[in-house]
Write a protein that holds these residues in place. Structure first.
Motif, PDB file in Angstrom:
ATOM      1  N   GLY A 283       1.095  -0.794   0.243  1.00 37.83           N
ATOM      2  CA  GLY A 283      -0.136  -0.118   0.433  1.00 37.83           C
ATOM      3  C   GLY A 283       0.635   1.117   0.399  1.00 37.83           C
ATOM      4  N   GLU A 284       2.165   1.365   0.444  1.00 38.77           N
ATOM      5  CA  GLU A 284       2.883   2.590   0.380  1.00 38.77           C
ATOM      6  C   GLU A 284       2.820   3.259  -1.294  1.00 38.77           C
ATOM      7  OE1 GLU A 284       6.212   2.871   3.570  1.00 38.77           O
ATOM      8  OE2 GLU A 284       6.581   1.188   2.495  1.00 38.77           O
ATOM      9  N   ASN A 285       2.660   3.879  -1.544  1.00 40.42           N
ATOM     10  CA  ASN A 285       3.311   4.387  -2.318  1.00 40.42           C
ATOM     11  C   ASN A 285       4.498   5.200  -3.837  1.00 40.42           C
ATOM     12  OD1 ASN A 285       3.571   7.488  -1.333  1.00 40.42           O
ATOM     13  ND2 ASN A 285       1.721   8.214  -1.305  1.00 40.42           N
ATOM     14  N   HIS A 286       4.397   5.569  -3.977  1.00 37.65           N
ATOM     15  CA  HIS A 286       5.904   6.136  -4.880  1.00 37.65           C
ATOM     16  C   HIS A 286       7.024   6.806  -3.794  1.00 37.65           C
ATOM     17  CE1 HIS A 286       9.417   7.584  -7.097  1.00 37.65           C
ATOM     18  NE2 HIS A 286       9.362   6.867  -7.990  1.00 37.65           N
ATOM     19  N   ALA A 287       6.412   7.723  -3.581  1.00 36.13           N
ATOM     20  CA  ALA A 287       7.339   8.800  -2.983  1.00 36.13           C
ATOM     21  C   ALA A 287       7.525   8.320  -1.239  1.00 36.13           C
ATOM     22  CB  ALA A 287       6.744   9.991  -1.996  1.00 36.13           C
ATOM     23  N   GLU A 288       6.777   7.172  -0.852  1.00 44.72           N
ATOM     24  CA  GLU A 288       6.396   6.803   0.387  1.00 44.72           C
ATOM     25  C   GLU A 288       7.691   5.807  -0.016  1.00 44.72           C
ATOM     26  OE1 GLU A 288       2.132   7.353   2.496  1.00 44.72           O
ATOM     27  OE2 GLU A 288       3.390   5.825   0.979  1.00 44.72           O
ATOM     28  N   LEU A 289       7.857   4.621  -0.261  1.00 41.48           N
ATOM     29  CA  LEU A 289       8.525   4.070  -0.596  1.00 41.48           C
ATOM     30  C   LEU A 289       9.565   5.163  -0.988  1.00 41.48           C
ATOM     31  CD1 LEU A 289       6.571   1.527  -3.185  1.00 41.48           C
ATOM     32  CD2 LEU A 289       8.088   1.437  -1.033  1.00 41.48           C
ATOM     33  N   SER A 290      10.177   5.590  -1.767  1.00 39.68           N
ATOM     34  CA  SER A 290      11.242   6.147  -1.615  1.00 39.68           C
ATOM     35  C   SER A 290      11.994   6.718  -0.715  1.00 39.68           C
ATOM     36  CB  SER A 290      11.264   7.495  -3.365  1.00 39.68           C
ATOM     37  OG  SER A 290      10.648   6.630  -4.124  1.00 39.68           O
ATOM     38  N   ALA A 291      10.985   7.282   0.272  1.00 36.16           N
ATOM     39  CA  ALA A 291      11.542   7.798   1.418  1.00 36.16           C
ATOM     40  C   ALA A 291      11.993   7.231   2.008  1.00 36.16           C
ATOM     41  CB  ALA A 291      10.704   9.150   1.912  1.00 36.16           C
ATOM     42  N   ARG A 292      11.313   6.405   2.031  1.00 32.45           N
ATOM     43  CA  ARG A 292      12.036   4.726   2.664  1.00 32.45           C
ATOM     44  C   ARG A 292      13.560   4.376   2.789  1.00 32.45           C
ATOM     45  NH1 ARG A 292      10.791  -0.651   3.207  1.00 32.45           N
ATOM     46  NH2 ARG A 292       8.980  -0.335   1.972  1.00 32.45           N
ATOM     47  N   ARG A 293      13.626   4.279   0.932  1.00 33.82           N
ATOM     48  CA  ARG A 293      14.873   4.013   0.937  1.00 33.82           C
ATOM     49  C   ARG A 293      15.968   4.924   1.711  1.00 33.82           C
ATOM     50  NH1 ARG A 293      15.387   5.443  -5.083  1.00 33.82           N
ATOM     51  NH2 ARG A 293      15.600   7.537  -4.021  1.00 33.82           N
ATOM     52  N   ASP A 294      15.148   6.643   1.027  1.00 33.10           N
ATOM     53  CA  ASP A 294      16.639   7.407   0.685  1.00 33.10           C
ATOM     54  C   ASP A 294      17.077   6.550   2.874  1.00 33.10           C
ATOM     55  OD1 ASP A 294      16.202   7.726  -1.343  1.00 33.10           O
ATOM     56  OD2 ASP A 294      15.149   9.604  -1.796  1.00 33.10           O
ATOM     57  N   ALA A 295      16.285   6.440   3.236  1.00 34.57           N
ATOM     58  CA  ALA A 295      15.981   7.222   5.107  1.00 34.57           C
ATOM     59  C   ALA A 295      17.181   5.538   5.416  1.00 34.57           C
ATOM     60  CB  ALA A 295      15.226   6.685   5.610  1.00 34.57           C
ATOM     61  N   LEU A 296      16.531   4.595   4.475  1.00 34.77           N
ATOM     62  CA  LEU A 296      17.329   3.021   4.647  1.00 34.77           C
ATOM     63  C   LEU A 296      19.163   3.670   4.597  1.00 34.77           C
ATOM     64  CD1 LEU A 296      14.850   0.566   4.182  1.00 34.77           C
ATOM     65  CD2 LEU A 296      16.482   0.770   6.098  1.00 34.77           C
ATOM     66  N   ILE A 297      19.289   4.239   3.126  1.00 35.85           N
ATOM     67  CA  ILE A 297      20.218   4.462   2.805  1.00 35.85           C
ATOM     68  C   ILE A 297      21.315   5.350   3.729  1.00 35.85           C
ATOM     69  CG2 ILE A 297      21.531   5.323   0.618  1.00 35.85           C
ATOM     70  CD1 ILE A 297      19.257   3.732  -1.418  1.00 35.85           C
ATOM     71  N   THR A 298      20.565   6.483   4.125  1.00 34.88           N
ATOM     72  CA  THR A 298      21.146   7.251   5.109  1.00 34.88           C
ATOM     73  C   THR A 298      21.816   6.882   6.226  1.00 34.88           C
ATOM     74  OG1 THR A 298      19.544   9.325   4.196  1.00 34.88           O
ATOM     75  CG2 THR A 298      20.989   9.612   6.214  1.00 34.88           C
ATOM     76  N   ALA A 299      21.067   5.685   6.665  1.00 30.24           N
ATOM     77  CA  ALA A 299      21.308   4.932   7.921  1.00 30.24           C
ATOM     78  C   ALA A 299      22.612   4.655   7.914  1.00 30.24           C
ATOM     79  CB  ALA A 299      19.703   4.039   8.808  1.00 30.24           C
ATOM     80  N   MET A 300      22.474   3.227   7.168  1.00 26.48           N
ATOM     81  CA  MET A 300      23.518   2.566   6.855  1.00 26.48           C
ATOM     82  C   MET A 300      24.487   2.816   6.518  1.00 26.48           C
ATOM     83  SD  MET A 300      22.354  -0.082   4.159  1.00 26.48           S
ATOM     84  CE  MET A 300      20.579   0.423   3.249  1.00 26.48           C
ATOM     85  N   GLN A 301      24.579   4.493   5.307  1.00 28.67           N
ATOM     86  CA  GLN A 301      25.525   4.813   5.175  1.00 28.67           C
ATOM     87  C   GLN A 301      26.170   5.630   6.507  1.00 28.67           C
ATOM     88  OE1 GLN A 301      27.442   5.210   2.343  1.00 28.67           O
ATOM     89  NE2 GLN A 301      26.929   6.094   0.569  1.00 28.67           N
ATOM     90  N   LYS A 302      25.692   6.927   7.683  1.00 34.28           N
ATOM     91  CA  LYS A 302      26.009   7.188   8.480  1.00 34.28           C
ATOM     92  C   LYS A 302      26.959   5.959   9.757  1.00 34.28           C
ATOM     93  CE  LYS A 302      23.444   9.590  11.499  1.00 34.28           C
ATOM     94  NZ  LYS A 302      21.804  10.394  11.072  1.00 34.28           N
ATOM     95  N   ALA A 303      26.181   4.732   9.539  1.00 31.41           N
ATOM     96  CA  ALA A 303      26.990   3.397  10.110  1.00 31.41           C
ATOM     97  C   ALA A 303      28.473   3.344   9.475  1.00 31.41           C
ATOM     98  CB  ALA A 303      25.645   2.555  10.770  1.00 31.41           C
ATOM     99  N   MET A 304      28.810   3.630   8.373  1.00 33.03           N
ATOM    100  CA  MET A 304      29.627   3.062   7.778  1.00 33.03           C
ATOM    101  C   MET A 304      30.189   4.385   7.977  1.00 33.03           C
ATOM    102  SD  MET A 304      28.612   0.657   5.056  1.00 33.03           S
ATOM    103  CE  MET A 304      27.666   1.502   3.969  1.00 33.03           C
ATOM    104  N   ALA A 305      30.180   5.220   8.490  1.00 33.97           N
ATOM    105  CA  ALA A 305      30.998   6.331   8.067  1.00 33.97           C
ATOM    106  C   ALA A 305      32.018   6.269   8.928  1.00 33.97           C
ATOM    107  CB  ALA A 305      30.325   7.621   8.652  1.00 33.97           C
ATOM    108  N   GLY A 306      33.664   6.608   8.754  1.00 29.74           N
ATOM    109  CA  GLY A 306      34.386   6.522   9.022  1.00 29.74           C
ATOM    110  C   GLY A 306      35.240   5.063   9.380  1.00 29.74           C
ATOM    111  N   LEU A 307      34.723   3.718   8.570  1.00 27.39           N
ATOM    112  CA  LEU A 307      34.681   2.676   9.519  1.00 27.39           C
ATOM    113  C   LEU A 307      35.973   2.402   8.374  1.00 27.39           C
ATOM    114  CD1 LEU A 307      31.672   0.729  11.136  1.00 27.39           C
ATOM    115  CD2 LEU A 307      33.395   1.550  12.067  1.00 27.39           C
ATOM    116  N   ARG A 308      35.413   2.869   6.890  1.00 28.57           N
ATOM    117  CA  ARG A 308      36.397   1.811   5.870  1.00 28.57           C
ATOM    118  C   ARG A 308      38.259   2.853   5.943  1.00 28.57           C
ATOM    119  NH1 ARG A 308      33.414  -0.516   2.717  1.00 28.57           N
ATOM    120  NH2 ARG A 308      31.022  -0.784   2.951  1.00 28.57           N
TER     121      ARG A 308
END
Length: 308
Positions: A283-308
């Motif tokens: 039931g999520e629309n395109h905008a909602e799915l995109s926002a969830r994707r971006d939030a997940l990617i952002t959280a992963m990027q923040k978690a990995m920051a400084g570890l590489r």
């Protein structure tokens, strides 16, 4: 600041995302796209992307208003140090754009194409002198996904190639250099191989679209976000490393490879996938799915920051 003045040719999703990232890094952007709605679209995109980039620490020196919209491609590239080209992937359009901008380029400017379906040598046909023209292919959306695939050839000025890599690194990207042309470059071919087998598993009735997607993000996809498959398999056999892994699993992988599916993306298969992905959306629309994707990617990027 090196390459302080940039230009983006094409203001679709990729061009708008590049523009947002360039602005976040403190650079100015000149944008050209013939679409009369481009300014609204791009400004809306930047406004939406800015909080996410801020969360990632990318906007400290940025100004989202340091963008101007031009009426021609030639006007956009005047004075620009770095130009990211994102026009439609039709060779006549690419060639016409290159012919228009070449006389207006600042000496020493670098022009990078985001093209995914065309090769560098095909696009070089639109230039009188393609020495400063490189492939700079991103992964969507460029302001969130670090990867850029960079390619030059024997007609490319080596300084343009290294300059593009340095520019991308300076704005927070991770570059890989391709040593030869290949349709789809590297990452898209890997993505295509995985998707082909994912589709085959659905078409054969092994699992649903949602469960195949889940098998990726909850399984190997989580590991791939940390390291690539070869390094992970190198770790998979303990101290024996990749040699021990290959000795142990060669027959297994050879058997799997022989059994991988061969499918075509026709109307029938597309229909199956569309039905499955609509169910997966819950039931999520395109905008909602995109926002969830971006939030997940952002959280992963923040978690990995400084570890590489």
């Amino acid at each position: 600041m090196e390459y302080a003045q940039t230009a983006c040719l094409g203001g679709g999703v990729i061009g708008a995302s590049w523009a947002a990232l360039f602005l976040a890094s403190g650079r100015s952007v000149a944008m050209f796209d013939p679409d009369p709605q481009v300014e609204k679209h791009v400004r809306d995109y930047i406004r939406t992307a800015w909080p996410t980039m801020t969360e990632l620490g990318l906007t400290e020196h940025g100004n989202p208003d340091a963008i101007r919209f031009c009426t021609t491609a030639a006007q956009a590239v005047e004075g620009a140090d770095f130009i990211q080209e994102n026009v439609p992937e039709r060779l006549p359009i690419k060639h016409a754009t290159f012919a228009e901008i070449e006389p207006a380029l600042k000496p020493g400017a670098i022009i990078a194409s985001s093209a995914s379906g065309l090769t560098l040598s095909q696009m070089q046909g639109g230039w009188s002198d393609p020495a400063r023209f490189v492939l700079g292919h991103p992964f969507n959306p460029p302001h969130l996904i670090p990867l850029v695939e960079v390619l030059g050839n024997d007609r490319t000025d080596p300084a343009a190639l290294s300059g593009a890599e340095n520019f991308y690194t300076a704005i927070g990207k991770v570059t890989i250099r391709l040593h030869k042309e290949k349709n789809g470059h590297v990452a898209n071919r890997l993505q295509a191989a995985i998707w082909r087998e994912a589709i085959s598993l659905v078409v054969e009735g092994v699992a649903s679209v949602e469960d195949v997607d889940k098998a990726v993000w909850a399984g190997p996809g989580l590991r791939w976000a940390a390291m690539g498959p070869t390094m992970l398999f190198n770790l998979g056999a303990g101290e024996g490393g990749l040699k021990a892994f290959c000795d142990h699993f060669a027959d297994t992988f050879n058997g799997w490879w022989d059994d991988l599916g061969q499918v075509r993306l026709n109307d029938e298969v597309a229909g199956i996938l569309i039905e499955g992905v609509n169910e997966e959306a819950h039931g999520e629309n395109h905008a909602e799915l995109s926002a969830r994707r971006d939030a997940l990617i952002t959280a992963m990027q923040k978690a990995m920051a400084g570890l590489r």
